[in-house]
Design a protein around this motif. Sequence first.
Motif, PDB file in Angstrom:
ATOM      1  N   ALA A 194      36.629  35.697  28.587  1.00  0.00           N
ATOM      2  CA  ALA A 194      36.820  37.356  29.464  1.00  0.00           C
ATOM      3  C   ALA A 194      35.270  37.418  29.620  1.00  0.00           C
ATOM      4  CB  ALA A 194      37.272  37.926  28.569  1.00  0.00           C
ATOM      5  N   MET A 195      34.242  36.461  28.908  1.00  0.00           N
ATOM      6  CA  MET A 195      33.030  37.365  28.669  1.00  0.00           C
ATOM      7  C   MET A 195      32.392  36.167  30.652  1.00  0.00           C
ATOM      8  SD  MET A 195      29.984  38.742  27.681  1.00  0.00           S
ATOM      9  CE  MET A 195      29.701  39.422  29.733  1.00  0.00           C
ATOM     10  N   VAL A 196      33.233  34.402  30.587  1.00  0.00           N
ATOM     11  CA  VAL A 196      32.586  34.501  32.097  1.00  0.00           C
ATOM     12  C   VAL A 196      32.923  34.927  32.972  1.00  0.00           C
ATOM     13  CG1 VAL A 196      33.342  32.412  32.985  1.00  0.00           C
ATOM     14  CG2 VAL A 196      32.403  31.948  30.309  1.00  0.00           C
ATOM     15  N   ILE A 197      34.395  36.123  32.799  1.00  0.00           N
ATOM     16  CA  ILE A 197      35.238  36.259  33.926  1.00  0.00           C
ATOM     17  C   ILE A 197      33.914  37.854  34.003  1.00  0.00           C
ATOM     18  CG2 ILE A 197      37.397  37.454  34.736  1.00  0.00           C
ATOM     19  CD1 ILE A 197      38.927  35.411  32.488  1.00  0.00           C
ATOM     20  N   LEU A 198      33.899  38.385  33.362  1.00  0.00           N
ATOM     21  CA  LEU A 198      32.750  39.634  33.793  1.00  0.00           C
ATOM     22  C   LEU A 198      31.572  39.422  33.893  1.00  0.00           C
ATOM     23  CD1 LEU A 198      33.204  42.567  32.984  1.00  0.00           C
ATOM     24  CD2 LEU A 198      32.880  42.514  30.765  1.00  0.00           C
ATOM     25  N   LEU A 199      31.614  38.204  33.705  1.00  0.00           N
ATOM     26  CA  LEU A 199      30.121  38.080  34.241  1.00  0.00           C
ATOM     27  C   LEU A 199      30.110  37.700  35.977  1.00  0.00           C
ATOM     28  CD1 LEU A 199      28.196  35.458  31.508  1.00  0.00           C
ATOM     29  CD2 LEU A 199      27.742  37.715  32.468  1.00  0.00           C
ATOM     30  N   VAL A 200      31.159  36.723  36.600  1.00  0.00           N
ATOM     31  CA  VAL A 200      31.662  36.241  37.957  1.00  0.00           C
ATOM     32  C   VAL A 200      31.944  38.141  38.294  1.00  0.00           C
ATOM     33  CG1 VAL A 200      32.854  35.221  38.927  1.00  0.00           C
ATOM     34  CG2 VAL A 200      32.091  33.761  36.856  1.00  0.00           C
ATOM     35  N   LEU A 201      32.684  38.407  37.534  1.00  0.00           N
ATOM     36  CA  LEU A 201      33.494  40.014  38.488  1.00  0.00           C
ATOM     37  C   LEU A 201      31.490  40.651  38.585  1.00  0.00           C
ATOM     38  CD1 LEU A 201      35.253  41.833  38.940  1.00  0.00           C
ATOM     39  CD2 LEU A 201      35.280  42.893  36.693  1.00  0.00           C
ATOM     40  N   CYS A 259      28.437  47.360  33.279  1.00  0.00           N
ATOM     41  CA  CYS A 259      26.973  47.001  32.703  1.00  0.00           C
ATOM     42  C   CYS A 259      27.594  46.837  31.275  1.00  0.00           C
ATOM     43  CB  CYS A 259      26.206  47.583  33.225  1.00  0.00           C
ATOM     44  SG  CYS A 259      25.614  46.858  35.387  1.00  0.00           S
ATOM     45  N   VAL A 260      27.834  48.844  30.872  1.00  0.00           N
ATOM     46  CA  VAL A 260      28.294  48.588  29.576  1.00  0.00           C
ATOM     47  C   VAL A 260      29.640  47.961  29.434  1.00  0.00           C
ATOM     48  CG1 VAL A 260      29.371  50.419  28.448  1.00  0.00           C
ATOM     49  CG2 VAL A 260      28.493  51.390  29.992  1.00  0.00           C
ATOM     50  N   ALA A 261      30.333  47.404  30.273  1.00  0.00           N
ATOM     51  CA  ALA A 261      31.761  46.672  29.909  1.00  0.00           C
ATOM     52  C   ALA A 261      31.385  45.018  29.342  1.00  0.00           C
ATOM     53  CB  ALA A 261      32.516  46.425  30.768  1.00  0.00           C
ATOM     54  N   ALA A 262      30.023  44.543  30.063  1.00  0.00           N
ATOM     55  CA  ALA A 262      29.944  43.681  30.163  1.00  0.00           C
ATOM     56  C   ALA A 262      29.129  43.012  28.392  1.00  0.00           C
ATOM     57  CB  ALA A 262      29.003  43.080  30.768  1.00  0.00           C
ATOM     58  N   ALA A 263      28.276  44.559  28.358  1.00  0.00           N
ATOM     59  CA  ALA A 263      27.708  44.776  26.648  1.00  0.00           C
ATOM     60  C   ALA A 263      28.515  44.308  25.954  1.00  0.00           C
ATOM     61  CB  ALA A 263      26.305  45.632  27.027  1.00  0.00           C
ATOM     62  N   LEU A 264      29.431  45.372  26.035  1.00  0.00           N
ATOM     63  CA  LEU A 264      30.482  45.307  24.929  1.00  0.00           C
ATOM     64  C   LEU A 264      31.085  44.006  24.552  1.00  0.00           C
ATOM     65  CD1 LEU A 264      32.337  47.122  23.425  1.00  0.00           C
ATOM     66  CD2 LEU A 264      33.295  47.964  24.493  1.00  0.00           C
ATOM     67  N   ASN A 265      31.546  43.588  25.925  1.00  0.00           N
ATOM     68  CA  ASN A 265      31.786  42.035  25.210  1.00  0.00           C
ATOM     69  C   ASN A 265      31.557  41.049  24.964  1.00  0.00           C
ATOM     70  OD1 ASN A 265      34.686  40.446  27.687  1.00  0.00           O
ATOM     71  ND2 ASN A 265      33.052  39.690  25.715  1.00  0.00           N
ATOM     72  N   PHE A 266      29.810  41.396  25.279  1.00  0.00           N
ATOM     73  CA  PHE A 266      28.842  40.448  24.252  1.00  0.00           C
ATOM     74  C   PHE A 266      28.776  40.670  22.864  1.00  0.00           C
ATOM     75  CE2 PHE A 266      24.798  38.485  23.818  1.00  0.00           C
ATOM     76  CZ  PHE A 266      24.762  37.525  23.744  1.00  0.00           C
ATOM     77  N   SER A 267      28.613  41.839  22.961  1.00  0.00           N
ATOM     78  CA  SER A 267      28.250  42.530  21.634  1.00  0.00           C
ATOM     79  C   SER A 267      29.752  41.752  20.653  1.00  0.00           C
ATOM     80  CB  SER A 267      28.984  43.435  21.485  1.00  0.00           C
ATOM     81  OG  SER A 267      27.174  44.023  21.527  1.00  0.00           O
ATOM     82  N   ILE A 268      30.592  42.190  20.767  1.00  0.00           N
ATOM     83  CA  ILE A 268      32.018  41.681  20.181  1.00  0.00           C
ATOM     84  C   ILE A 268      32.329  40.042  20.537  1.00  0.00           C
ATOM     85  CG2 ILE A 268      34.580  41.213  20.487  1.00  0.00           C
ATOM     86  CD1 ILE A 268      34.886  44.306  21.763  1.00  0.00           C
ATOM     87  N   LEU A 276      39.632  39.341  40.044  1.00  0.00           N
ATOM     88  CA  LEU A 276      39.126  39.073  38.718  1.00  0.00           C
ATOM     89  C   LEU A 276      38.735  40.337  37.925  1.00  0.00           C
ATOM     90  CD1 LEU A 276      35.725  37.232  40.149  1.00  0.00           C
ATOM     91  CD2 LEU A 276      37.875  36.158  38.540  1.00  0.00           C
ATOM     92  N   ASN A 277      38.770  41.176  38.383  1.00  0.00           N
ATOM     93  CA  ASN A 277      39.009  43.045  37.409  1.00  0.00           C
ATOM     94  C   ASN A 277      40.978  42.705  36.341  1.00  0.00           C
ATOM     95  OD1 ASN A 277      40.428  45.610  36.992  1.00  0.00           O
ATOM     96  ND2 ASN A 277      38.764  45.955  37.879  1.00  0.00           N
ATOM     97  N   THR A 278      41.540  42.209  37.516  1.00  0.00           N
ATOM     98  CA  THR A 278      43.018  42.506  36.658  1.00  0.00           C
ATOM     99  C   THR A 278      43.127  41.132  35.731  1.00  0.00           C
ATOM    100  OG1 THR A 278      43.869  42.866  39.302  1.00  0.00           O
ATOM    101  CG2 THR A 278      45.339  41.644  37.419  1.00  0.00           C
ATOM    102  N   LEU A 279      42.709  39.433  35.644  1.00  0.00           N
ATOM    103  CA  LEU A 279      42.379  38.747  35.626  1.00  0.00           C
ATOM    104  C   LEU A 279      42.221  39.016  33.739  1.00  0.00           C
ATOM    105  CD1 LEU A 279      43.345  35.784  35.080  1.00  0.00           C
ATOM    106  CD2 LEU A 279      41.121  35.194  35.360  1.00  0.00           C
ATOM    107  N   TRP A 280      40.520  40.151  33.512  1.00  0.00           N
ATOM    108  CA  TRP A 280      40.198  40.233  32.737  1.00  0.00           C
ATOM    109  C   TRP A 280      40.994  40.665  31.030  1.00  0.00           C
ATOM    110  CZ3 TRP A 280      39.595  43.783  29.109  1.00  0.00           C
ATOM    111  CH2 TRP A 280      38.170  43.947  28.085  1.00  0.00           C
ATOM    112  N   THR A 281      41.454  41.753  31.752  1.00  0.00           N
ATOM    113  CA  THR A 281      42.391  42.209  30.880  1.00  0.00           C
ATOM    114  C   THR A 281      43.579  41.397  29.295  1.00  0.00           C
ATOM    115  OG1 THR A 281      41.682  44.505  32.043  1.00  0.00           O
ATOM    116  CG2 THR A 281      44.032  44.002  30.098  1.00  0.00           C
ATOM    117  N   PRO A 282      44.486  40.658  30.587  1.00  0.00           N
ATOM    118  CA  PRO A 282      44.960  39.792  29.888  1.00  0.00           C
ATOM    119  C   PRO A 282      44.733  38.871  29.099  1.00  0.00           C
ATOM    120  CG  PRO A 282      45.638  39.500  32.330  1.00  0.00           C
ATOM    121  CD  PRO A 282      45.039  40.458  32.029  1.00  0.00           C
TER     122      PRO A 282
END
Length: 147
Positions: free
Chosen positions: A95-102, A132-141, A78-84
Motif C-alpha cells: 500500500a505504501m508503494v501504491i501511495l508513493l506512485v499515486l 501527504c497526510v496519508a503517506a505519513a500515516l501509512n509510513f508510520s503504520i 491507483l486510488n481505487t487500488l490502495w484501499t483493498p
Amino acid sequence: MTFLIFLIACGAAASTGVIFKPGPWYEGLNKPGFTPPNWAFPVAWTIIYLLLAWAGYRLSLIPGSQTVLALWAAQIALNTLWTPVFFGAHQVLAAMVILLVLWLVVAAMVFLAMRLDVITGLILFPYLAWLCVAAALNFSILRNNRG
C-alpha cells in the motif's frame, strides 16, 4: 454529462471504502499521534472526490489537456487500488508503494493542470495535501507495526 462520468469514476473509487472497512485490524495497529479521527476520513474523501470530478470535468473542456486527463485516469486507478491492498489484504508495504506512485502521479497532475488552468490546479491541491497526510500515516503504520 461529462461531469457525471468523472463523478461515477470517483464513486467507484469511493466504493472500495465501503467494501473494505478499516475494522478491528486497523483499530489494533500502532498509529501515530497525528492520525485523524475516524470521522474525518469519509468527510475528507467525499470532498476530495467531488473536487476530483470537478477538476476532471474542467480539464476535459481545455484543449491540450490529454496528458493531464491521462494522469487523472491513472490516479483514480491507483486510488481505487490502495484501499483493498491496505484494508483488505493488510499489505501495508505494498500500500505504501501504491501511495508513493499515486503521490507522484497526482503531483504531476497538479503541476500540469496549473499550467493549463490555475483554478483547476488549485482545485486539485487539497488532494495532494491529503495524500501527504496519508503517506505519513501509512509510513508510520509500516514502521510501527513490524511483524
